[in-house]
Design a protein around this motif. Structure first.
Motif, mmCIF file in Angstrom:
data_model
loop_
_atom_site.group_PDB
_atom_site.id
_atom_site.type_symbol
_atom_site.label_atom_id
_atom_site.label_comp_id
_atom_site.label_asym_id
_atom_site.label_seq_id
_atom_site.Cartn_x
_atom_site.Cartn_y
_atom_site.Cartn_z
ATOM 1 N N UNK A 46 23.202 -9.090 -53.259
ATOM 2 C CA UNK A 46 24.334 -9.952 -52.975
ATOM 3 C C UNK A 46 25.540 -9.223 -52.417
ATOM 4 N N UNK A 47 25.460 -7.895 -52.239
ATOM 5 C CA UNK A 47 26.585 -7.154 -51.697
ATOM 6 C C UNK A 47 26.864 -7.592 -50.266
ATOM 7 N N UNK A 48 28.138 -7.658 -49.925
ATOM 8 C CA UNK A 48 28.497 -8.052 -48.560
ATOM 9 C C UNK A 48 28.570 -6.847 -47.642
ATOM 10 N N UNK A 49 28.384 -5.639 -48.175
ATOM 11 C CA UNK A 49 28.548 -4.426 -47.379
ATOM 12 C C UNK A 49 27.257 -4.044 -46.662
ATOM 13 N N UNK A 138 37.508 -9.240 -33.454
ATOM 14 C CA UNK A 138 37.982 -7.950 -32.952
ATOM 15 C C UNK A 138 37.044 -7.473 -31.859
ATOM 16 N N UNK A 139 37.622 -6.901 -30.821
ATOM 17 C CA UNK A 139 36.858 -6.347 -29.710
ATOM 18 C C UNK A 139 35.930 -7.389 -29.090
ATOM 19 N N UNK A 140 36.389 -8.634 -29.038
ATOM 20 C CA UNK A 140 35.620 -9.706 -28.423
ATOM 21 C C UNK A 140 34.446 -10.204 -29.242
ATOM 22 N N UNK A 141 34.383 -9.839 -30.511
ATOM 23 C CA UNK A 141 33.253 -10.201 -31.371
ATOM 24 C C UNK A 141 33.772 -10.911 -32.618
ATOM 25 N N UNK A 142 33.020 -11.916 -33.080
ATOM 26 C CA UNK A 142 33.324 -12.548 -34.360
ATOM 27 C C UNK A 142 32.573 -11.792 -35.457
ATOM 28 N N UNK A 143 33.311 -11.350 -36.486
ATOM 29 C CA UNK A 143 32.729 -10.581 -37.574
ATOM 30 C C UNK A 143 32.737 -11.404 -38.860
ATOM 31 N N UNK A 144 31.693 -11.183 -39.668
ATOM 32 C CA UNK A 144 31.634 -11.860 -40.963
ATOM 33 C C UNK A 144 32.765 -11.401 -41.875
ATOM 34 N N UNK A 145 33.023 -10.091 -41.858
ATOM 35 C CA UNK A 145 34.008 -9.540 -42.792
ATOM 36 C C UNK A 145 34.873 -8.474 -42.116
ATOM 37 N N UNK A 146 36.076 -8.335 -42.651
ATOM 38 C CA UNK A 146 36.992 -7.272 -42.243
ATOM 39 C C UNK A 146 37.577 -6.633 -43.493
ATOM 40 N N UNK A 147 37.572 -5.303 -43.548
ATOM 41 C CA UNK A 147 38.163 -4.565 -44.664
ATOM 42 C C UNK A 147 39.303 -3.718 -44.136
ATOM 43 N N UNK A 148 40.436 -3.758 -44.798
ATOM 44 C CA UNK A 148 41.590 -2.951 -44.428
ATOM 45 C C UNK A 148 42.071 -2.148 -45.624
ATOM 46 N N UNK A 149 42.350 -0.863 -45.424
ATOM 47 C CA UNK A 149 43.015 -0.032 -46.414
ATOM 48 C C UNK A 149 44.268 0.519 -45.758
ATOM 49 N N UNK A 168 32.302 -5.865 -39.914
ATOM 50 C CA UNK A 168 30.842 -5.794 -39.937
ATOM 51 C C UNK A 168 30.188 -7.171 -40.070
ATOM 52 N N UNK A 169 28.962 -7.211 -39.558
ATOM 53 C CA UNK A 169 28.034 -8.327 -39.733
ATOM 54 C C UNK A 169 26.810 -7.810 -40.466
ATOM 55 N N UNK A 170 26.133 -8.672 -41.213
ATOM 56 C CA UNK A 170 25.023 -8.222 -42.051
ATOM 57 C C UNK A 170 23.644 -8.451 -41.449
ATOM 58 N N UNK A 171 23.512 -9.420 -40.531
ATOM 59 C CA UNK A 171 22.174 -9.720 -40.020
ATOM 60 C C UNK A 171 22.247 -10.151 -38.558
ATOM 61 N N UNK A 172 21.914 -9.220 -37.633
ATOM 62 C CA UNK A 172 21.565 -7.818 -37.873
ATOM 63 C C UNK A 172 22.813 -6.997 -38.232
ATOM 64 N N UNK A 173 22.591 -5.835 -38.828
ATOM 65 C CA UNK A 173 23.705 -4.974 -39.212
ATOM 66 C C UNK A 173 24.424 -4.475 -37.966
ATOM 67 N N UNK A 174 25.735 -4.670 -37.970
ATOM 68 C CA UNK A 174 26.555 -4.229 -36.842
ATOM 69 C C UNK A 174 27.980 -4.078 -37.342
ATOM 70 N N UNK A 175 28.670 -3.014 -36.920
ATOM 71 C CA UNK A 175 30.029 -2.841 -37.409
ATOM 72 C C UNK A 175 30.825 -1.831 -36.622
ATOM 73 N N UNK A 176 32.138 -1.842 -36.842
ATOM 74 C CA UNK A 176 33.065 -0.875 -36.261
ATOM 75 C C UNK A 176 33.980 -0.377 -37.376
ATOM 76 N N UNK A 177 34.120 0.934 -37.494
ATOM 77 C CA UNK A 177 35.033 1.527 -38.471
ATOM 78 C C UNK A 177 36.078 2.350 -37.730
ATOM 79 N N UNK A 178 37.347 2.199 -38.120
ATOM 80 C CA UNK A 178 38.455 2.946 -37.519
ATOM 81 C C UNK A 178 39.173 3.695 -38.641
ATOM 82 N N UNK A 179 39.435 4.980 -38.428
ATOM 83 C CA UNK A 179 40.026 5.832 -39.460
ATOM 84 C C UNK A 179 41.257 6.547 -38.915
ATOM 85 N N UNK A 180 42.316 6.608 -39.716
ATOM 86 C CA UNK A 180 43.502 7.382 -39.360
ATOM 87 C C UNK A 180 43.803 8.337 -40.515
ATOM 88 N N UNK A 181 43.423 9.609 -40.381
ATOM 89 C CA UNK A 181 43.556 10.566 -41.488
ATOM 90 C C UNK A 181 44.964 10.678 -42.057
#
Length: 381
Positions: A46-49, A138-149, A168-181
């Motif tokens: 049941x995890x959304x990740x 984001x980036x012209x795509x509809x995503x199931x979930x968005x996580x922000x920290x 990210x989307x879960x089926x099929x798995x697809x995602x984008x991660x952005x990091x700012x150290x």
């Protein structure tokens, strides 16, 4: 004199590897909590990740170290010629592994639905806010979930204090991660305020692969040219998996780099293909100007092949040098380069039939336009 110049080249690669090691530190610092046992974490039902977020690269292309490199008196060692390539690929792979670790770490928070919470940063002790929302664009795509920290105290800044953003989307798995150290760990990254990374991953069959990832980094802090003229301020790499075959291509931008002559600013452009089961690889590398506005594979990897660039630079400095000396020294720069798990095997001529399926793939692979990498821009939503 010529040997001294090639020793300078070896120093170039060693310094570049040091810089990439620092980048690995930036990636590692992206972990929001201790992840020592993350390999054992199983995604709960049941995890959304997403369960995965990277493509494994054959060790033959990604694990070579400086211990395998040397400068000979008569012939430039192939491991020296390709050292930056293998370390660059390794950094890209580590970036994706860190994103997977971030995702597995988030599992420990029990995130299985949209929610908000706050926690204290593991390294800088600053309060971070975490939000998960359902349905995002984001980036012209509809995503199931968005996580922000975000770094709570910096949310009023121009960048919103954003530290990590994952779509990210879960089926099929697809995602984008952005990091700012800088916003992940303020203590360790005061000198990299603008550095930003993105990792795209997809199992949706994009680009004709079973899975692929694209790793990018922009605004990396450059060292002083007199201290290290070869530092990197931007990079982009594509990795695609088709069965046991892994195709890789990309570029790094070195705006202050000088090889032998007066030309300043180079782009390290490459294509490679490897087999995960056989642990072998084949690669071609070019060294065009970092301001070259050119997407053509023939120009980037043939006109500006390592051998052609080194040859032209050497003759521009020593026009009367005997060709036999140059040809002998540059023997291992013949393209393509062939690799095994032990490192560079040879250049130009295939070591055996097991490399055939990889070598034939290279003509269909091309690096990115150098000028686009020099001007690479990454931003959060």
């Amino acid at each position: 004199m010529i040997l001294k110049r090639f020793l300078t080249l070896n120093n170039l690669i060693m310094k570049t590897r040091k810089l990439l090691t620092i980048l690995l530190g930036l990636f590692v610092a992206a972990m929001i909590i201790s992840c020592e046992n993350n390999d054992d974490i199983v995604m709960p039902e049941g995890s959304i990740l997403p369960e995965s977020f990277k493509v494994d690269i054959p060790d033959a292309l990604s694990r070579q170290g400086i211990e395998n490199a040397r400068v000979a008196v008569d012939t430039l060692d192939g491991n020296v010629v390709y050292l930056h390539l293998t370390n660059f690929i390794h950094v890209g792979e580590e970036a994706a592994e860190i994103v997977e670790d971030i995702i597995k770490s988030i599992v420990l928070y029990g995130i299985n639905k949209p929610m908000s919470l706050s926690f204290e940063g593991e390294d800088d002790g600053r309060i971070k806010n975490l939000d998960v929302i359902e349905t995002s664009f984001f980036d012209g795509i509809e995503w199931e979930f968005e996580l922000n920290i975000t770094d709570a105290a910096s949310e009023g800044n121009e960048d919103g204090g954003k530290a990590i953003q994952i779509f990210w989307n879960r089926n099929p798995i697809k995602g984008i991660a952005i990091l700012k150290p800088y916003n992940i760990d303020r203590d360790d990254h005061m000198d990299a305020e603008d550095a930003i990374f993105s990792i795209e991953y997809s199992e949706a069959g994009d680009h004709g692969y079973d899975a692929h990832m694209i790793i990018q980094a922009a605004n990396l802090p450059l060292e002083e040219p007199l201290d290290n003229p070869y530092s990197v301020n931007a990079m982009k790499m594509f990795v695609g998996k088709k069965g046991e075959i892994i195709d890789v291509y990309g570029n790094t931008n070195h705006p202050n780099a000088v090889l032998f002559g007066a030309n300043v600013g180079f782009n390290w452009a490459f294509v490679a293909s490897g087999n995960n089961t056989k642990d072998i690889g084949v690669a071609e590398v070019g060294l065009p100007s970092n301001q070259l506005d050119e997407p053509s594979r023939n120009v980037l990897l043939e006109t500006y092949s390592i051998k052609n660039v080194f040859t032209n630079e050497i003759y521009s400095l020593w026009p009367n040098i005997h060709p036999d000396i140059v040809n002998a020294y540059l023997h291992n720069t013949e393209a393509p380069g062939f690799f095994s798990k032990n490192g560079f095997v040879r250049g130009g001529t295939s070591p055996g039939q097991e490399y055939d399926e990889l070598e034939v793939r290279l003509p269909d692979l091309s690096p990115y336009n150098p000028k686009e990498i020099a001007n690479l821009f990454i931003d959060f939503k």
